[in-house]
Design a protein around this motif. Structure first.
Motif, PDB file in Angstrom:
ATOM      1  N   ILE A  81     -15.666 -14.579 -36.912  1.00  0.00           N
ATOM      2  CA  ILE A  81     -17.090 -14.403 -37.240  1.00  0.00           C
ATOM      3  C   ILE A  81     -17.354 -14.850 -38.669  1.00  0.00           C
ATOM      4  O   ILE A  81     -18.280 -15.617 -38.956  1.00  0.00           O
ATOM      5  CB  ILE A  81     -17.518 -12.917 -37.095  1.00  0.00           C
ATOM      6  N   VAL A  82     -16.477 -14.389 -39.562  1.00  0.00           N
ATOM      7  CA  VAL A  82     -16.679 -14.697 -40.972  1.00  0.00           C
ATOM      8  C   VAL A  82     -16.549 -16.190 -41.214  1.00  0.00           C
ATOM      9  O   VAL A  82     -17.369 -16.803 -41.917  1.00  0.00           O
ATOM     10  CB  VAL A  82     -15.675 -13.903 -41.820  1.00  0.00           C
ATOM     11  N   ILE A  83     -15.539 -16.787 -40.596  1.00  0.00           N
ATOM     12  CA  ILE A  83     -15.334 -18.218 -40.812  1.00  0.00           C
ATOM     13  C   ILE A  83     -16.518 -19.006 -40.276  1.00  0.00           C
ATOM     14  O   ILE A  83     -17.028 -19.916 -40.932  1.00  0.00           O
ATOM     15  CB  ILE A  83     -14.020 -18.673 -40.152  1.00  0.00           C
ATOM     16  N   SER A  84     -17.000 -18.624 -39.090  1.00  0.00           N
ATOM     17  CA  SER A  84     -18.094 -19.420 -38.545  1.00  0.00           C
ATOM     18  C   SER A  84     -19.364 -19.204 -39.345  1.00  0.00           C
ATOM     19  O   SER A  84     -20.195 -20.109 -39.453  1.00  0.00           O
ATOM     20  CB  SER A  84     -18.310 -19.130 -37.059  1.00  0.00           C
TER      21      SER A  84
ATOM     22  N   ASP B 131       2.132 -19.834 -36.228  1.00  0.00           N
ATOM     23  CA  ASP B 131       1.283 -18.842 -35.599  1.00  0.00           C
ATOM     24  C   ASP B 131      -0.030 -19.530 -35.254  1.00  0.00           C
ATOM     25  O   ASP B 131      -0.631 -20.194 -36.095  1.00  0.00           O
ATOM     26  CB  ASP B 131       1.051 -17.700 -36.599  1.00  0.00           C
ATOM     27  N   LEU B 132      -0.457 -19.398 -34.021  1.00  0.00           N
ATOM     28  CA  LEU B 132      -1.585 -20.198 -33.549  1.00  0.00           C
ATOM     29  C   LEU B 132      -2.884 -19.856 -34.280  1.00  0.00           C
ATOM     30  O   LEU B 132      -3.635 -20.739 -34.682  1.00  0.00           O
ATOM     31  CB  LEU B 132      -1.755 -19.988 -32.045  1.00  0.00           C
ATOM     32  N   PHE B 133      -3.139 -18.562 -34.471  1.00  0.00           N
ATOM     33  CA  PHE B 133      -4.391 -18.213 -35.132  1.00  0.00           C
ATOM     34  C   PHE B 133      -4.344 -18.578 -36.611  1.00  0.00           C
ATOM     35  O   PHE B 133      -5.335 -19.020 -37.191  1.00  0.00           O
ATOM     36  CB  PHE B 133      -4.700 -16.722 -34.969  1.00  0.00           C
ATOM     37  N   ASN B 134      -3.166 -18.396 -37.198  1.00  0.00           N
ATOM     38  CA  ASN B 134      -3.013 -18.788 -38.591  1.00  0.00           C
ATOM     39  C   ASN B 134      -3.251 -20.294 -38.750  1.00  0.00           C
ATOM     40  O   ASN B 134      -3.860 -20.746 -39.723  1.00  0.00           O
ATOM     41  CB  ASN B 134      -1.617 -18.405 -39.065  1.00  0.00           C
ATOM     42  N   LEU B 135      -2.794 -21.048 -37.765  1.00  0.00           N
ATOM     43  CA  LEU B 135      -3.051 -22.484 -37.776  1.00  0.00           C
ATOM     44  C   LEU B 135      -4.556 -22.749 -37.773  1.00  0.00           C
ATOM     45  O   LEU B 135      -5.054 -23.597 -38.515  1.00  0.00           O
ATOM     46  CB  LEU B 135      -2.392 -23.126 -36.557  1.00  0.00           C
ATOM     47  N   PHE B 136      -5.262 -22.002 -36.951  1.00  0.00           N
ATOM     48  CA  PHE B 136      -6.723 -22.123 -36.908  1.00  0.00           C
ATOM     49  C   PHE B 136      -7.319 -21.870 -38.288  1.00  0.00           C
ATOM     50  O   PHE B 136      -8.173 -22.627 -38.766  1.00  0.00           O
ATOM     51  CB  PHE B 136      -7.280 -21.130 -35.876  1.00  0.00           C
ATOM     52  N   VAL B 137      -6.841 -20.795 -38.936  1.00  0.00           N
ATOM     53  CA  VAL B 137      -7.384 -20.449 -40.246  1.00  0.00           C
ATOM     54  C   VAL B 137      -7.113 -21.567 -41.252  1.00  0.00           C
ATOM     55  O   VAL B 137      -8.010 -21.989 -41.995  1.00  0.00           O
ATOM     56  CB  VAL B 137      -6.793 -19.122 -40.734  1.00  0.00           C
TER      57      VAL B 137
END
Lengths: 115, 494, 599
Positions: A81-84, B131-137
Motif C-alpha cells: 500500500i505504502v509503495i503504491s 526473497d521474492l517480496f524483498n525482490l519486489f521492494v
C-alpha cells in the motif's frame, strides 16, 4: 464469501484495465490506483481470509488462537500500500508536469518523440 | 570484516552514501567528490565480495535480523549475484566519473547523487536477495530512483518518455505483486528456495503456472523483451548521458537476472513449458530490436533499440537451459553491460563535441577528436562481434551452444541480427566520425574528463577479449550454481 | 574460430582500402579504377595481401584457415560433402571477388576517362589496411607462434575439450591441399574468364531486368524502409496501444497457463456468509463501475476515495486493523494530493480518440477481470498448513517481544522490506519536489493569515495530534499503530498548523521535511548496526529494559523500536514534502506547443 471477494478483485482488475486502455492520462492514474488495490486485495485474499479476529496476541495469551488471519500477508499488503502510494504521488506530479509542458494530457504528443 | 557484513554492505552502504550526498548537494564540488568517492568505495566492496564467493565455491548466505532462513529475509549470494554486483559497481564507477564531468549545479542541488546511490542500493538488493517480496521492494527502490533521475533534468521531451516508462512499469509491478501473492498463498513462503521445494511436486498446478505467467510478464516488461519493451526506447534517449548509460547497462539486466534467477533456478522445473517460449521470445526480441535500431538516426535511439536486441541474445541461454548455454548467456551479459554503458558514454562524448545526437547533423569528429573515434570503435565493434573483442567471444560461445543443441533457426537469426548490428554501428561511425564536417559548425574540442570512463570500459572490453577463457570459466561455475538451485535437479540432502 | 579472425583481417583491410580509395578518388566503381598502384603503393600492397589471404593463397593466413575448414568438413562424412562442395564453390567465388577488388584497381593502365582529381593519400588512410594486410602475411608465416597457443587455450577453455591446434603452412601433400589448389585454380579461371562471365551476367540481367548492384542497393533501402515500417507499427508511440499489447499478452498467457494445466473451477465453500462483508463488497463493486462511468474528474477522485475507504473497511472486517488504519490515512492523503493537483491544473479537454477501440478495451478488460477472478478462486483450494507465518506468529511474543504480529514482522522479521519501503517513499517525495521545484504558496492572500476558527482549533488540536502520534508509535508493537501510522498523524498535525498559519513553516519537532527524512532514514539504517557490531548480523534486534509508560502500557526498548522511530520520521517528512511541493502552485513554463525533438 471467498467467491464474492474473488469477484471484487476481478471487477477491480477489469475496471482498472478499462481506465488504462480507454482514456487520457488522468484516468490512467485512476486505473493504476484501482489495479494496485486489486493486487493488494489479491495478496490479502490468497493467503486466506480471516474470521474477523485480529493478528494481535491478546493480553493474557502467549500465542495467536487457531484460525487467525495471516499476519505476514497483512505486513506484505501494508508495505505494498505504502509503495503504491509513493508511486501514485509521483505519477500525479508527472501528469501535472506533462500537462504543463506539452499542453495536452500528454499521450498523443508521445508519438512524436518516436521516429 | 566478516562475510555476512560483506554481503549486507552493498545494500546498506549506498543508503548511507545517498544521505551523505544529500547533505553536500549544495556544493557541486562536494557532490562530485561524494559521487566518485562513494562509487569507488562500492567498487572496493564488490570486488572482495566477488573474490570471496569465488573462493568459497558455494553461495554465501545472510539471514537479516538473525532470523533463520524461512522466517526472515535471506540474501544468498552465489557466483552469478557476485559477478553482477561487481560488474554493476564497475559500471557505477564509470557512470560516476562521467556524471561528474557532465552534471551541472542545478542537478546536483536537486540530489542527483542521492538518487544515483539509491538506484544502486536497489540494483544491488535485487541482485543479492533470495526473497521474492524483498525482490519486489528492491525493484521498486530501483524504479523510483530511476523515475526520479529520468525527470530530474526537466528537459522538454523527458516527460513524454517518462510517462510511458512510469505507467508501464507500474503495470509490471501490478503483475509482480499479483503473481507473488498467489505464490505466497499457495506455498506459504517467500524465500525462493522454500517456494521451489514446495512447488516441484505440483508443477502443472494452474495456480503455479499462472503465477509463473504473471512473474514472467513482470520481469519481461522490466527486461524489455518482445513484445513488452515499448517503454524503453522513448525513455532512455532523453536523459543525461551518464544516467542513460547506467540505465542502459543495468536496468534491463536486472529484469533479465530475475528471469534467470526464477525461471532458470527456482522454477527450473517448468522448463518443459518455458524453454521453447524463451527461444521464441529471444528471437523475436532480437529481430524487433535490431529492426528498430536500423530505422533510427539518433545515436541514443539506435543504442536503445540495440539493448533490446541484445536482451534477445541473452534470453537464448534461458531457452536452451544447458549449463554451457547459461554460462554463455552470463558471459554475454557481462560483455553487454560493459559495452552498452560504454557506447552510451561515448554517445555522450560525441554529443558533447558535436552538439547534437542527430546523425544527419554530425560529422567530422574523426579529425577533431581521433581518440574518441577509437574509443567509440572499440565497443561498437565489440557489439558487432568483431574479434578479438569481448562481443565476438560472447556471440561465438552462445552460437556454439545453439548449434550444439541443434537450434538452427535460432542460429541463423542470431547471425543475421549480428550483421545488422554491425551495420548500425558502422552507420554511426560513418556518419558521426567519417563524414565531412557539417555546415552547422565544426565540432567542439573534446573534454578529456569525459573520455576517462569511456577508455576504462573500453580497456575492459579488450581485456575480456584477450582472456575470454578466464571469464568463461567463472561464468560456467556461476551457471552451475544457478542451475543447481533448480529443485528438479537439486541434491536432496541440501 | 580461426576463420573469424582471418575473416576480420582481410575484410577489414579490404573495406579500409575501399574507403581510402573512395576518399582518394571519389568513386567506388571498380570499373573506373585502374592503375592506381603507382599512386597508392602502400594501399596496393595491402589490398593485394588481403586479396590473397581472402582467396586462400599461401603463405597468407587465409590459406591456413581454409585448410582447417576443409579438414573439418572432410572429417564429418555425411554433411561434410555438401558443405565441402558449397564451400569450394563459395571459396572459388571468393577468389574471383578478391582478385577483382584487390588487383584490378591497382594494375593496368591509368585510363583516360578514369578519376581525375586524385588526391595525395594521407597516412591515416593507408596505415590501417597496411597493418591488417601485413598481419595476414605474418600470421600466415608464423601461425603457431602467434596464434597457436592463445587459440588452443581459448578453444580448450571454451569447448572444455582437449584440443591441440597445429597451425602450419605446409600440411604435406594431401587431399586438403588438393582441394585448396582446386579452389584457387577454379577461382583463377573464373577470374580470367570474367569478361565472358560478366557478359553472361549482363545478358541474364537484361533478360530479367535486374541488376546486381541496383538489386543490392534497393535491397538495403527496402530493408531500411521495412524496418522503419515494422518498428512504427509495433512501437507506435501511443501509450494505449502499448498497454493493450501488454494486457493482450497477459490474457493470452493466463489462458495458455490454464490450458496447459487443465483448470477446473470449484467454488470455495468455506466460511459463513456475513452481511457486513457482503454489503461492503457490493458497494465496492458498484463504486468501481461508477468510477469507470464517471465523466467529471473531481467526482472520479471522490469515488476513488470511497473505494479506498471501502477497502479499508474490507480489511477491518477481515481482522486487519493495521491495514485498515493505514489504508484510511493513505487514502485521505491521496485525496488531498489529487485535489491539490487538480486545483493547479487548467481545465483539460479529454481527447476524443485517446484510447484503443471500445471493443478491444472491453475484451481485454473482461479478460483481465475474469482471469483474476478465476485465479483468486483457484487460490482458495489450497491449504497453507505449513505457512511460515505460523512460526512467525508463534515466535512473535517470546523472541521478538511484541503482541501485534504485523508490526513485529514490519520492524523485526522483515525490517529490510520496510527499510526499502521507506526508501521508496523518500525517493518519491524527493523526486516530486525536484520535478516541481520551489514555488510560492498557492493560498490566496486573504487566507495567508489563516481563518480564526481554524487557527483556534489548530492551536489545541495540532499538539494533541502530535502527542497522539507518539502514543501510536510507542504502542505499535503490541496494538494497532506503529511508526507508519504515527508518522502520518504527526504530518497531518503539521499540515493542520500550516493551514491555520500559512506563514508558519511546515515542521514536525522543529524539523523541516528534508531533515526529517534524512534523520529518519539514518535512524532506521543505523538501528541495524548494533546487531552487526555484536556479530548477530545487520538488523538483528537487541533488547533493553522494559518500561511501563502511562497510557501506553509496557514498552520494551530495543533496536526495533529505534527502527520504528526512523519509519515515523521518514513518513512524516515525506508527507510534509509532498504536501509542500504540491501545494505551492508553480507550473514551470507557460504552455508551449510541443516541438518534435531532433529527428
Amino acid at each position: 464469501m471467498e467467491t464474492l471477494s474473488a469477484l471484487l478483485i476481478g471487477v477491480f482488475a477489469a475496471c482498472g484495465t478499462w481506465l488504462l486502455l480507454r482514456h487520457g492520462l488522468f484516468r490512467i492514474l485512476l486505473g493504476l490506483a484501482l489495479l494496485a488495490q486489486a493486487a493488494n486485495l489479491l495478496v490479502f485474499t490468497a493467503a486466506g481470509l480471516g474470521r474477523g479476529d485480529t493478528a494481535i496476541i491478546a493480553g493474557d495469551a502467549a500465542a495467536l488462537p487457531d484460525g487467525h488471519p495471516d499476519p505476514l500477508a497483512q505486513a506484505l499488503v501494508l508495505t505494498a500500500i505504502v509503495i503504491s502510494f509513493g508511486a501514485l504521488a509521483f505519477c500525479l506530479v508527472l501528469l501535472k508536469m506533462t500537462r504543463a509542458r506539452t499542453g495536452t494530457s500528454g499521450i498523443d504528443a508521445l508519438a512524436k518523440t518516436e521516429s | 570484516m566478516t562475510e555476512s557484513t560483506l554481503v549486507a554492505l552493498p545494500v546498506i552502504l549506498p543508503l548511507g552514501l545517498a544521505l551523505l550526498s544529500w547533505s553536500c548537494r549544495r556544493s557541486p564540488t562536494g557532490s562530485r567528490v561524494a559521487l566518485i568517492g562513494g562509487s569507488a568505495l562500492l567498487l572496493a566492496l564488490a570486488i572482495p565480495l566477488f573474490l570471496v564467493v569465488r573462493e568459497a565455491g558455494t553461495p554465501l548466505r545472510l539471514d537479516f535480523g538473525a532470523w533463520r532462513k524461512p522466517l526472515g529475509i535471506s540474501f544468498k549470494v552465489d557466483l552469478l549475484s557476485a559477478i553482477l554486483v561487481a560488474v554493476s559497481s564497475i559500471v557505477g564507477f564509470a557512470g560516476a566519473l562521467f556524471a561528474a564531468g557532465e552534471t551541472g549545479r542545478i542537478l546536483w542541488a536537486k540530489g542527483y547523487g542521492t538518487f544515483f546511490f539509491l538506484l544502486f542500493a536497489g540494483i544491488n538488493g535485487a541482485f543479492l536477495t533470495h526473497d521474492l517480496f524483498n525482490l519486489f521492494v528492491w525493484f521498486e527502490v530501483m524504479l523510483m530512483s530511476s523515475f526520479a533521475m529520468l525527470v530530474l533534468g526537466r528537459r522538454r521531451f523527458v516527460f513524454e518518455g517518462a510517462t510511458q516508462y512510469v505507467v508501464i512499469n507500474m503495470v509490471s509491478s501490478f503483475f509482480f505483486l499479483s503473481g507473488l501473492g498467489l505464490l505466497y498463498g499457495k506455498t506459504g513462503h517467500l524465500n525462493l528456495e522454500e517456494i521451489a521445494t514446495r512447488l516441484v511436486a505440483s508443477s502443472s498446478d494452474p495456480v503455479i503456472l499462472s503465477s509463473a505467467t504473471l512473474l514472467l510478464l513482470a520481469f519481461g516488461i522490466k527486461a524489455g523483451v518482445f513484445p513488452l519493451y515499448f517503454w524503453l526506447p522513448p525513455a532512455y534517449p532523453n536523459t543525461g548521458f551518464a544516467t542513460a548509460a547506467v540505465f542502459g547497462g543495468l536496468l534491463t539486466k536486472v529484469g533479465v537476472y530475475a528471469l534467470y534467477r526464477v525461471f532458470g533456478g527456482a522454477f527450473g522445473f517448468l522448463s518443459e513449458y518455458t524453454s521453447d517460449l524463451f527461444l521464441a521470445i529471444g528471437c523475436a526480441t532480437m529481430i524487433a530490436g535490431v529492426l528498430g535500431a536500423a530505422s533510427q538516426f539518433h545515436v541514443r535511439r539506435i543504442l536503445s533499440f540495440h539493448i533490446i536486441s541484445q536482451i534477445g541474445y541473452i534470453l537464448l541461454g534461458l531457452g536452451l537451459l544447458t549449463q554451457g548455454a547459461v554460462a554463455a548467456a552470463i558471459f554475454y551479459t557481462v560483455h553487454h553491460i560493459f559495452v552498452k554503458t560504454n557506447l552510451f558514454l561515448a554517445a555522450g562524448a560525441i554529443a558533447a563535441t558535436g552538439r547534437t545526437e542527430d546523425l544527419a547533423r554530425l560529422g567530422g569528429i574523426l579529425k577533431t577528436s581521433p581518440l574518441l573515434a577509437i574509443l567509440f570503435l572499440i565497443p561498437a565493434l565489440s557489439l558487432g562481434g568483431i574479434p578479438p573483442l569481448s562481443g565476438f567471444f560472447a556471440k561465438f560461445i552462445l552460437l556454439r551452444e545453439a548449434i550444439r543443441e541443434e537450434a538452427w533457426i535460432v542460429t541463423v537469426i542470431a547471425l543475421l541480427v549480428g550483421i545488422v548490428t554491425l551495420f548500425s554501428m558502422t552507420k554511426i561511425w560513418a556518419e558521426a566520425f567519417w563524414k565531412e564536417t557539417p555546415r552547422a559548425g565544426a565540432p567542439l574540442p573534446q573534454r578529456p574528463m569525459l573520455l576517462v570512463p569511456v577508455a576504462l570500459l573500453g580497456a575492459l572490453t579488450i581485456v575480456i577479449g584477450l582472456f575470454p577463457g578466464t571469464l568463461f570459466a567463472i561464468a560456467e561455475e556461476a551457471a552451475r550454481q544457478l542451475l543447481s538451485s533448480n529443485p528438479a535437479t537439486m541434491n536432496p540432502i541440501q | 574460430m580461426l576463420f573469424f579472425i582471418v575473416h576480420a583481417l582481410y575484410k577489414g583491410a579490404l573495406f579500409m582500402v575501399a574507403g581510402a580509395l573512395e576518399k582518394g578518388t571519389g568513386t567506388r566503381e571498380i570499373s573506373q579504377l585502374r592503375g592506381l598502384m603507382h599512386r597508392f603503393p602502400a594501399l596496393g600492397i595491402a589490398a593485394v595481401a588481403a586479396a590473397f589471404s581472402m582467396s586462400g593463397l599461401p603463405p597468407f593466413i587465409g590459406f591456413i584457415s581454409k585448410e582447417l575448414l576443409y579438414e573439418v568438413k572432410l572429417a564429418t562424412p555425411t554433411v561434410g560433402i555438401t558443405l565441402l562442395i558449397s564451400g569450394i564453390a563459395a571459396n572459388a567465388a571468393n577468389v574471383v571477388v578478391a582478385l577483382k577488388v584487390g588487383l584490378l584497381p591497382f594494375f593496368g593502365d591509368l585510363r583516360g576517362d578514369g578519376p581525375k582529381n586524385l588526391k595525395p593519400s594521407k597516412i591515416g588512410f593507408w596505415i590501417g589496411p597496411v597493418v591488417l594486410g601485413i598481419g595476414s602475411l605474418v600470421l600466415g608465416l608464423f601461425p603457431n607462434a602467434i596464434l597457436g597457443k592463445p587459440l588452443a587455450a581459448v578453444v580448450a577453455q571454451i569447448a572444455a575439450e582437449d584440443v591441440s591446434i597445429k597451425l602450419k603452412l605446409w600440411h604435406g601433400l594431401n587431399l586438403v591441399l588438393l582441394l585448396s589448389v582446386v579452389t584457387v585454380l577454379a577461382g583463377a579461371c573464373l577470374f580470367l574468364m570474367r569478361r565472358r562471365l560478366s557478359r553472361y551476367a549482363n545478358a541474364l540481367r537484361d533478360a530479367t531486368r535486374c541488376n546486381g548492384v541496383a538489386l543490392f542497393r534497393s535491397g538495403i533501402a527496402s530493408f531500411l524502409n521495412g524496418a522503419a515500417l515494422i518498428t512504427r507499427s509495433i512501437q507506435s508511440g501511443r501509450l494505449h496501444h502499448h498497454l493493450a499489447v501488454i494486457f493482450s499478452v497477459a490474457v493470452a498467457g493466463l489462458v495458455a497457463a490454464w490450458w496447459g494445466s487443465g483448470y477446473q473451477l470449484r467454488l470455495p465453500s468455506r466460511g459463513q456468509p456475513r452481511a457486513d462483508v457482503i454489503l461492503t463488497t457490493l458497494l465496492l463493486i458498484t463504486a468501481a463501475v461508477a468510477l469507470v462511468a464517471c465523466r467529471r474528474r473531481m467526482t472520479a477522485v471522490l469515488i476513488l476515495g470511497c473505494i479506498g475507504f471501502g477497502v479499508a473497511a474490507f480489511f477491518a472486517l477481515h481482522g486487519a486493523p493495521d491495514l485498515a488504519i493505514t489504508q484510511i490515512l493513505v487514502e485521505t492523503l491521496t485525496l488531498l494530493l489529487f485535489a491539490l493537483a487538480l486545483y493547479g491544473l487548467p481545465a483539460m479537454r479529454e481527447e476524443r480518440r485517446a484510447g484503443v477501440s471500445r471493443a478491444m478495451a472491453a475484451t481485454l478488460s473482461v479478460g483481465v477481470g475474469l482471469g483474476f477472478t478465476l485465479l483468486t478462486l483457484k487460490a482458495f483450494d489450497i491449504q497453507v498448513a505449513e505457512a511460515v507465518s505460523r512460526e512467525i506468529a508463534a515466535r512473535s511474543l517470546p523472541e521478538a517481544h511484541g503482541r501485534n504480529v504485523v508490526n513485529v514482522i514490519l520492524v523485526d522479521f522483515r525490517a529490510l522490506d520496510t527499510l526499502g519501503e521507506i526508501t521508496v517513499l523518500l525517493i518519491a517525495a524527493l523526486g516530486v519536489s525536484a520535478m516541481l521545484g520551489r514555488g510560492r504558496s498557492s493560498l490566496s492572500r486573504e487566507r495567508r493569515n489563516g481563518s480564526p476558527v481554524l487557527s483556534a482549533s489548530a492551536r489545541y488540536t495540532a499538539p494533541a495530534m502530535l502527542v497522539f502520534s507518539i502514543y501510536l508509535l510507542l504502542r505499535g508493537h503490541n496494538d494497532p499503530g506503529g511508526g507508519f501510522i504515527g508518522g502520518l498523524v504527526a504530518a497531518m498535525a503539521a499540515v493542520l498548523t500550516h493551514l491555520a498559519h500559512p506563514s508558519a513553516p511546515l515542521r514536525v519537532f522543529a524539523l523541516g521535511a528534508p531533515s526529517l527524512m534524512v534523520a529518519g532514514l539514518s535512524t532506521a539504517a543505523l538501528s541495524g548496526l548494533p546487531g552487526l557490531i555484536t556479530g548477530k548480523g545487520y538488523l538483528a534486534a537487541l533488547w533493553g529494559a522494559e518500561i511501563s509508560l502511562p497510557a501506553v502500557g509496557k514498552v520494551k526498548f530495543g533496536t526495533p523500536l529505534l527502527f520504528d522511530i526512523g519509519v515515523y520520521l521518514v513518513v512524516a517528512g515525506v508527507v510534509l514534502l509532498l504536501y509542500k511541493s504540491m501545494e505551492s502552485r508553480r507550473i514551470p513554463e507557460p504552455v508551449s506547443p510541443p516541438h518534435p525533438p531532433n529527428l
